[in-house]
Scaffold this active site. Structure first.
Site, PDB file in Angstrom:
ATOM      1  CG  ASP A  58      -1.829   1.284   1.219  1.00 15.00           C
ATOM      2  OD1 ASP A  58      -1.518   2.281   0.679  1.00 15.00           O
ATOM      3  OD2 ASP A  58      -2.945   1.187   1.986  1.00 15.00           O
ATOM      4  CG  ASN A  85      -0.076   1.549 -12.472  1.00 15.15           C
ATOM      5  OD1 ASN A  85      -0.737   1.799 -13.756  1.00 15.15           O
ATOM      6  ND2 ASN A  85      -0.890   0.561 -11.922  1.00 15.15           N
ATOM      7  CB  SER A 136       1.826  11.590 -15.822  1.00 16.83           C
ATOM      8  OG  SER A 136       1.381  12.818 -15.769  1.00 16.83           O
ATOM      9  CE1 TYR A 150      -5.684  10.893 -11.467  1.00 19.83           C
ATOM     10  CE2 TYR A 150      -6.402  12.094 -13.242  1.00 19.83           C
ATOM     11  CZ  TYR A 150      -5.802  11.041 -12.959  1.00 19.83           C
ATOM     12  OH  TYR A 150      -5.316  10.051 -13.726  1.00 19.83           O
ATOM     13  CE  LYS A 154      -2.169  10.575 -12.165  1.00 17.56           C
ATOM     14  NZ  LYS A 154      -1.320   9.046 -11.956  1.00 17.56           N
TER      15      LYS A 154
HETATM   16  N1  NAP Z   1      -7.758   4.645 -16.782  1.00 19.74           N
HETATM   17  C1  NAP Z   1      -7.597   6.158 -17.276  1.00 19.74           C
HETATM   18  O1  NAP Z   1      -8.440   6.659 -17.943  1.00 19.74           O
HETATM   19  C2  NAP Z   1      -6.393   6.798 -16.852  1.00 19.74           C
HETATM   20  C3  NAP Z   1      -5.969   7.828 -17.654  1.00 19.74           C
HETATM   21  C4  NAP Z   1      -4.847   8.597 -17.288  1.00 19.74           C
HETATM   22  C5  NAP Z   1      -3.971   8.109 -16.125  1.00 19.74           C
HETATM   23  N2  NAP Z   1      -4.247   7.126 -15.648  1.00 19.74           N
HETATM   24  C6  NAP Z   1      -3.577   6.623 -14.270  1.00 19.74           C
HETATM   25  O2  NAP Z   1      -3.058   5.204 -14.616  1.00 19.74           O
HETATM   26  C7  NAP Z   1      -2.838   4.516 -13.389  1.00 19.74           C
HETATM   27  C8  NAP Z   1      -3.464   3.206 -13.117  1.00 19.74           C
HETATM   28  O3  NAP Z   1      -4.951   3.425 -13.166  1.00 19.74           O
HETATM   29  P1  NAP Z   1      -5.796   2.321 -13.792  1.00 19.74           P
HETATM   30  O4  NAP Z   1      -6.429   3.210 -15.129  1.00 19.74           O
HETATM   31  O5  NAP Z   1      -5.437   1.315 -14.190  1.00 19.74           O
HETATM   32  O6  NAP Z   1      -7.057   2.279 -12.509  1.00 19.74           O
HETATM   33  P2  NAP Z   1      -7.389   1.046 -11.627  1.00 19.74           P
HETATM   34  O7  NAP Z   1      -7.911   0.025 -12.588  1.00 19.74           O
HETATM   35  O8  NAP Z   1      -8.494   1.638 -10.958  1.00 19.74           O
HETATM   36  O9  NAP Z   1      -6.060   0.677 -11.076  1.00 19.74           O
HETATM   37  C9  NAP Z   1      -5.585   1.438  -9.988  1.00 19.74           C
HETATM   38  C10 NAP Z   1      -4.711   0.633  -9.091  1.00 19.74           C
HETATM   39  O10 NAP Z   1      -4.021   1.468  -8.233  1.00 19.74           O
HETATM   40  C11 NAP Z   1      -4.070   0.719  -6.997  1.00 19.74           C
HETATM   41  N3  NAP Z   1      -4.085   1.640  -5.801  1.00 19.74           N
HETATM   42  C12 NAP Z   1      -5.076   2.684  -5.377  1.00 19.74           C
HETATM   43  N4  NAP Z   1      -4.759   3.125  -4.245  1.00 19.74           N
HETATM   44  C13 NAP Z   1      -3.515   2.501  -3.769  1.00 19.74           C
HETATM   45  C14 NAP Z   1      -2.677   2.443  -2.621  1.00 19.74           C
HETATM   46  N5  NAP Z   1      -2.814   3.266  -1.615  1.00 19.74           N
HETATM   47  N6  NAP Z   1      -1.540   1.614  -2.685  1.00 19.74           N
HETATM   48  C15 NAP Z   1      -1.190   0.823  -3.863  1.00 19.74           C
HETATM   49  N7  NAP Z   1      -2.112   0.567  -4.615  1.00 19.74           N
HETATM   50  C16 NAP Z   1      -3.454   1.487  -4.876  1.00 19.74           C
HETATM   51  C17 NAP Z   1      -5.485  -0.093  -7.104  1.00 19.74           C
HETATM   52  O11 NAP Z   1      -5.535  -1.057  -6.096  1.00 19.74           O
HETATM   53  P3  NAP Z   1      -6.944  -1.596  -5.343  1.00 19.74           P
HETATM   54  O12 NAP Z   1      -7.022  -2.865  -6.352  1.00 19.74           O
HETATM   55  O13 NAP Z   1      -6.227  -2.186  -4.233  1.00 19.74           O
HETATM   56  O14 NAP Z   1      -7.642  -0.554  -5.281  1.00 19.74           O
HETATM   57  C18 NAP Z   1      -5.391  -0.431  -8.257  1.00 19.74           C
HETATM   58  O15 NAP Z   1      -4.552  -1.483  -8.515  1.00 19.74           O
HETATM   59  C19 NAP Z   1      -3.273   5.701 -12.146  1.00 19.74           C
HETATM   60  O16 NAP Z   1      -2.030   6.242 -11.640  1.00 19.74           O
HETATM   61  C20 NAP Z   1      -4.158   6.509 -12.891  1.00 19.74           C
HETATM   62  O17 NAP Z   1      -4.181   7.899 -12.453  1.00 19.74           O
HETATM   63  C21 NAP Z   1      -5.298   6.349 -15.728  1.00 19.74           C
END
Ligand code: NAP
Length: 275
Positions: A58, A85, A136, A150, A154
Site C-alpha cells: 500500500d 502506476n 502520469s 486529480y 498529475k
Molecule cells: N484509466 C484512465 O483513464 C487513466 C488515464 C490516465 C492516467 N491513469 C492513471 O493510470 C494509473 C492506473 O490506473 P488504472 O486506470 O489502471 O485504474 P485502476 O484499474 O483503478 O487501477 C488502479 C490501481 O491503483 C491501486 N491503488 C489505489 N490506491 C493504492 C494504494 N494506496 N496503494 C497501492 N495501490 C493503490 C489500485 O489498487 P486496489 O485494487 O487495491 O484498489 C489499482 O491496482 C493511475 O495512476 C491513474 O491515475 C488512468
C-alpha cells in the site's frame, strides 16, 4: 542489462487496469515481474510462478515501499525497472472534497510515489542503472473540468519527474513518464472517488454538463493493454526521452495543448463542455 539474466520490473497497483496489463505483458516478454498490490490474497488473475511474484504494497504505508524493494531483490536479485502506476482519480469540484479526501488523493498519487522513488533510488544508484517509470496522465499536461485535485496531483508528477530526470539521470538512471488518455479500467468505476455534492449543491448544473461531456469522451476509451505496450516501449528505450503519451486522445490533445498554450486550450475545453 541482458547479460545478467531476465530483467526485473516492480509494478505498483498491479491488481487492476494498467498495472495488471503491464504485469501480464512483461511476463509474456520474458521478464521477472514483482506485481505489488494492496491485497495480494484477493488476487484472482495473476498467479505466482518462477517469474511472477505477488507482494503486498500500500503506497500510503510509510514502511511499504522499502519492504517491497527488499522483497523484490530477495526474489530476483535486482530491480531493473520500477513502475509507479498506483493511483486513482478524485472527481468533483474542489469545494466538495473533504480534507481527508483531498489529502488521500495527494498521499496516493504523489507522496506514495515519492516514497517509492526514495526506496528504489539507492538500489538503482548502486547498480549505476535502472529505469523509473511514473504513470502520469493526459491530465498531467492539460486540465479537465471537475478533476482539479486529480489534475493537481498529475501536474505534480510531471514536475517531479522532470526534476528526477536531472537528478537520477546524473547516475545513469532513466526517468520516463507515461501519459495515458481515457483508458477502460476501474479508474472510472470502483476506484473513482466521486465527491458528494450535498455539501455544495450549487455545483449541480456545472456537474450535469461535465458528466454529459465526460460520458461522450470516455465512450472511446482505449484498452489498458495499449498502455502496457507503451510502458514496455519506455522501459526498453535506451534514449533519454522522458514523455510517452498513450492512446489516440493523448497523442492528439497533448501536442494540441502545447500548440495552443493554456489559455486557448482552456477556452476550447470550456466550449466543448458547454460550461
Ligand atoms: N484509466 C484512465 O483513464 C487513466 C488515464 C490516465 C492516467 N491513469 C492513471 O493510470 C494509473 C492506473 O490506473 P488504472 O486506470 O489502471 O485504474 P485502476 O484499474 O483503478 O487501477 C488502479 C490501481 O491503483 C491501486 N491503488 C489505489 N490506491 C493504492 C494504494 N494506496 N496503494 C497501492 N495501490 C493503490 C489500485 O489498487 P486496489 O485494487 O487495491 O484498489 C489499482 O491496482 C493511475 O495512476 C491513474 O491515475 C488512468
Amino acid at each position: 542489462m541482458a547479460d545478467l539474466g531476465p530483467n526485473t520490473i516492480v509494478i505498483t497497483g498491479a491488481s487492476s487496469g494498467i498495472g495488471k496489463a503491464a504485469a501480464r505483458l512483461f511476463v509474456d516478454k520474458g521478464w521477472n515481474v514483482v506485481a505489488t498490490m494492496r491485497n495480494p490474497a484477493a488476487e484472482k488473475d495473476l498467479r505466482e510462478s518462477a517469474r511472477l511474484k505477488l507482494v503486498a504494497l500500500d503506497v500510503q504505508d510509510p514502511e511499504g515501499p522499502k519492504a517491497a524493494v527488499a522483497e523484490a531483490i530477495k526474489a530476483f536479485g535486482r530491480i531493473d525497472v520500477w513502475l509507479n502506476n498506483a493511483g486513482y482519480g478524485a472527481f468533483g469540484p474542489v469545494e466538495a472534497g473533504t480534507p481527508e479526501q483531498i489529502r488521500r488523493q495527494f498521499d496516493v498519487n504523489v507522496f506514495g510515489l515519492i516514497a517509492c522513488v526514495q526506496a528504489v533510488a539507492p538500489h538503482f544508484r548502486a547498480n549505476k542503472a535502472g529505469v523509473l517509470i511514473n504513470v502520469s496522465s493526459i491530465g498531467g499536461i492539460m486540465t479537465v473540468p471537475a478533476f482539479s485535485v486529480y489534475n493537481a496531483t498529475k501536474f505534480a508528477v510531471e514536475g517531479l519527474s522532470e526534476g528526477l530526470w536531472y537528478e537520477l539521470g546524473s547516475f545513469g538512471i532513466r526517468v520516463k513518464v507515461i501519459e495515458p488518455g481515457a483508458i477502460k479500467t476501474e479508474f472510472g468505476g470502483r476506484s473513482a472517488d466521486v465527491w458528494d455534492l450535498s455539501r455544495v449543491p450549487e455545483y449541480a448544473p456545472f456537474m450535469d454538463k461535465v458528466n454529459a461531456s465526460r460520458a461522450r469522451y470516455t465512450r472511446n476509451s482505449s484498452s489498458p493493454e495499449l498502455v502496457a505496450e507503451v510502458i514496455y516501449k519506455a522501459a526498453t528505450d535506451p534514449s533519454d526521452r522522458m514523455r510517452y503519451p498513450a492512446g489516440p486522445d493523448a497523442r492528439q490533445f497533448i501536442p494540441l495543448r502545447r500548440l495552443l498554450g493554456a489559455r486557448r486550450m482552456m477556452r476550447m475545453i470550456k466550449q466543448r463542455f458547454q460550461l
